[in-house]
Every structure is written in structure tokens, then in C-alpha cells.
Design a protein around this motif. Structure first.
Motif, mmCIF file in Angstrom:
data_model
loop_
_atom_site.group_PDB
_atom_site.id
_atom_site.type_symbol
_atom_site.label_atom_id
_atom_site.label_comp_id
_atom_site.label_asym_id
_atom_site.label_seq_id
_atom_site.Cartn_x
_atom_site.Cartn_y
_atom_site.Cartn_z
ATOM 1 N N UNK A 19 -6.817 3.342 -2.422
ATOM 2 C CA UNK A 19 -5.791 2.366 -2.814
ATOM 3 C C UNK A 19 -4.720 3.028 -3.682
ATOM 4 N N UNK A 20 -5.140 3.825 -4.659
ATOM 5 C CA UNK A 20 -4.173 4.441 -5.568
ATOM 6 C C UNK A 20 -3.245 5.400 -4.837
ATOM 7 N N UNK A 21 -3.791 6.191 -3.918
ATOM 8 C CA UNK A 21 -2.976 7.204 -3.243
ATOM 9 C C UNK A 21 -2.131 6.632 -2.100
ATOM 10 N N UNK A 22 -2.379 5.388 -1.726
ATOM 11 C CA UNK A 22 -1.575 4.770 -0.665
ATOM 12 C C UNK A 22 -0.149 4.491 -1.127
ATOM 13 N N UNK A 23 0.083 4.546 -2.440
ATOM 14 C CA UNK A 23 1.404 4.231 -2.980
ATOM 15 C C UNK A 23 2.030 5.428 -3.689
ATOM 16 N N UNK A 24 1.519 6.636 -3.426
ATOM 17 C CA UNK A 24 2.014 7.836 -4.099
ATOM 18 C C UNK A 24 2.749 8.750 -3.131
ATOM 19 N N UNK A 25 3.530 9.637 -3.713
ATOM 20 C CA UNK A 25 4.177 10.683 -2.934
ATOM 21 C C UNK A 25 3.180 11.797 -2.641
ATOM 22 N N UNK A 42 4.985 3.228 -5.329
ATOM 23 C CA UNK A 42 6.071 2.902 -4.408
ATOM 24 C C UNK A 42 5.519 2.244 -3.143
ATOM 25 N N UNK A 43 6.197 1.194 -2.699
ATOM 26 C CA UNK A 43 5.800 0.510 -1.468
ATOM 27 C C UNK A 43 6.399 1.175 -0.230
ATOM 28 N N UNK A 44 7.182 2.232 -0.434
ATOM 29 C CA UNK A 44 7.870 2.885 0.677
ATOM 30 C C UNK A 44 6.882 3.408 1.716
ATOM 31 N N UNK A 45 5.824 4.049 1.245
ATOM 32 C CA UNK A 45 4.889 4.693 2.170
ATOM 33 C C UNK A 45 4.095 3.652 2.954
#
Length: 267
Positions: A19-25, A42-45
Motif C-alpha cells: 500500500x505504501x509503495x503504490x503511491x511513491x516514485x 501521489x495518486x499519479x501512479x
């Protein structure tokens, strides 16, 4: 207490990382896989994963949900009356049939894939939705028979006799009298079967196959990230999209599971 804490960490740890890495660069994932991103979440990914041309999430959700519903319906129509007959049966062959069906609990589903592939090829059903539906339904039979039969045996036989006096057939007795009483265990079976179908990867990968063009959530995620396995901004968001619905479903339905498993014991 310490053992419980360790078990919780073992179970929750991978979920937290996903979950944490789903929103990271990519940089934040590689440098701080367990920490907070330096630039914030970020919700971009996640948005890129939802609109990715390599994996149509909406289509995969629809296909998987179709299988979930179809498997549960077919399972109830077939296993329900069969479990009633076994549960009410007094002869030796009823117990033999029960043992044969329960033997499926001890056979890993993955070991059946290769022989099933040959059978489905002979029937012309390999790579088709009906073929996969039949196999997935078959995998749910042992558990459902076990739950349904155990519950039916707790229901007084006097209800059957009263229904027959009123002119009901055996099928009518089951569907009109017995089945409504089975709602707790039916809910349990449906939840377990739904989770099993949603999270299944090996069976759709082999039976449907990439050549069919039919992707479930798990096989779609695999197809989307297999070529970009080192791009973690693709891997983690797709994994989250695949697992989030079933996690939410389980959280809301866990009481149904426990209630159905204990209903027969306290009846």
C-alpha cells in the motif's frame, strides 16, 4: 502475546509495503521502501495504472466479477440439492459419496491443472469461459458440500415430513423449507468461494491462457507487469488494484464467515 504480535507483523508487513509503495516514485521506493516518501504520497501512479493500455482494470474487474457470480450460482444450484440428499441420506453409499467429495479438500488444485487441460482440450473447452467456469466450480464443491451437509444435519427432519404432508416434493422441500434456513452457511460458502475465484492465478493462466484474450484481475496484473517488473511504480499500484477489492470484501464479510461456520454448532 509476543507470538500474536509476530504473526500480525508477518501478515500486515507485506500489505503495508504494498500500500505504501503504490503511491511513491521509483526513487522513494528504492531508497525508502518501508518509510514515507520525501515528496509525499501521489495518486499519479495509481491513476496511470487505472488508465494503462497494458492492463484494462475495468475489463478485468468485470470478467472476474462475472466468474465470481457464475461460480456461486452454479455451485448453489448443483451442490445445494446434493448436500441435502447426502445430509438426509441414511444409507452407506451416501457416506461414500460424501467421503469421495471431501477427498477433494486434500488435493491441491494446481495438481489438477494438467489433466484438466487435456480433458478440456478433448471437449473443445480449453481457452473458453465455460471451460474455466466448470473447473472453478468443481474446485468449490468439496468445501461447500462439507459446510452444507454439516448444516443440513442439524435441521430437524420433522420439517421435511411436514412439508411432504403438505404435498411438497423433495426439491420443493429443499428450496422452500430447508434452503431459507441455510442462509448463514450459504453466505459463508459464497464469501470463501468468491475470494478463491478472485485471487486465483494459476488456473486462469493455464486454462484461459493469453491466447484467449480473456484476463482476470490476477492474470491481467501479471501480463501488465511481466515486462516492467523492475518498474515498481507499475508493479505496486497494479498489485494494489488487484487485491484491494478482495481485502475490503473480506473485512466487511468476515462476520458472515464466522457466523456461518458456528451456526450449525449452536443450532
Amino acid at each position: 502475546m509476543l507470538t500474536a504480535v509476530v504473526l500480525v507483523l508477518v501478515m500486515v508487513g507485506p500489505l503495508y509495503v504494498m500500500v505504501a509503495n503504490a503511491f511513491k516514485s521509483q526513487h522513494d521506493i528504492l531508497t525508502e521502501p518501508f518509510g514515507w516518501p520525501s515528496g509525499g504520497f501521489s495518486l499519479k501512479y495509481l491513476g496511470d495504472a487505472l488508465t494503462s493500455p497494458d492492463f484494462n482494470v475495468v475489463s478485468a474487474y468485470g470478467v472476474t466479477l462475472l466468474f465470481v457470480v457464475a461460480v456461486n450460482v452454479l455451485n448453489l444450484v448443483v451442490v445445494g440439492p446434493a448436500s441435502y440428499a447426502i445430509g438426509r441420506g441414511m444409507r452407506r453409499y451416501h457416506r461414500v459419496v460424501m467421503l469421495v467429495l471431501l477427498a477433494g479438500l486434500f488435493i491441491p488444485g494446481q495438481t489438477l491443472v494438467i489433466p484438466v487441460v487435456f480433458v478440456l482440450k478433448a471437449l473443445g473447452l480449453i481457452g473458453t469461459m465455460p471451460g474455466f467456469l466448470l473447473f472453478e466450480t468443481t474446485l468449490t464443491v468439496p468445501t461447500t458440500v462439507f459446510l452444507f451437509t454439516a448444516f443440513v444435519q442439524t435441521i430437524p427432519r420433522e420439517l421435511d415430513e411436514a412439508a411432504r404432508i403438505d404435498g411438497a416434493s423433495r426439491y420443493g422441500t429443499f428450496w422452500r423449507v430447508i434452503f431459507p434456513l441455510m442462509r448463514p452457511v450459504v453466505a459463508t460458502a459464497m464469501v470463501l468461494n468468491s475470494i478463491g475465484v478472485w485471487t486465483d492465478f494459476v488456473n486462469p493462466q493455464f486454462i484461459l491462457g493469453p491466447q484467449s484474450g480473456i484476463y482476470t484481475v490476477t492474470t491481467g496484473v501479471y501480463a501488465a507487469i511481466s515486462r516492467l517488473s523492475t518498474n515498481y511504480t507499475v508493479v505496486y499500484p497494479n498489485m494494489l488494484l488487484a487485491t484491494a477489492p478482495v481485502i475490503v470484501f473480506y473485512v466487511f464479510m468476515q462476520r458472515r464467515i464466522i457466523g456461518g461456520l458456528t451456526a450449525g454448532a449452536i443450532k
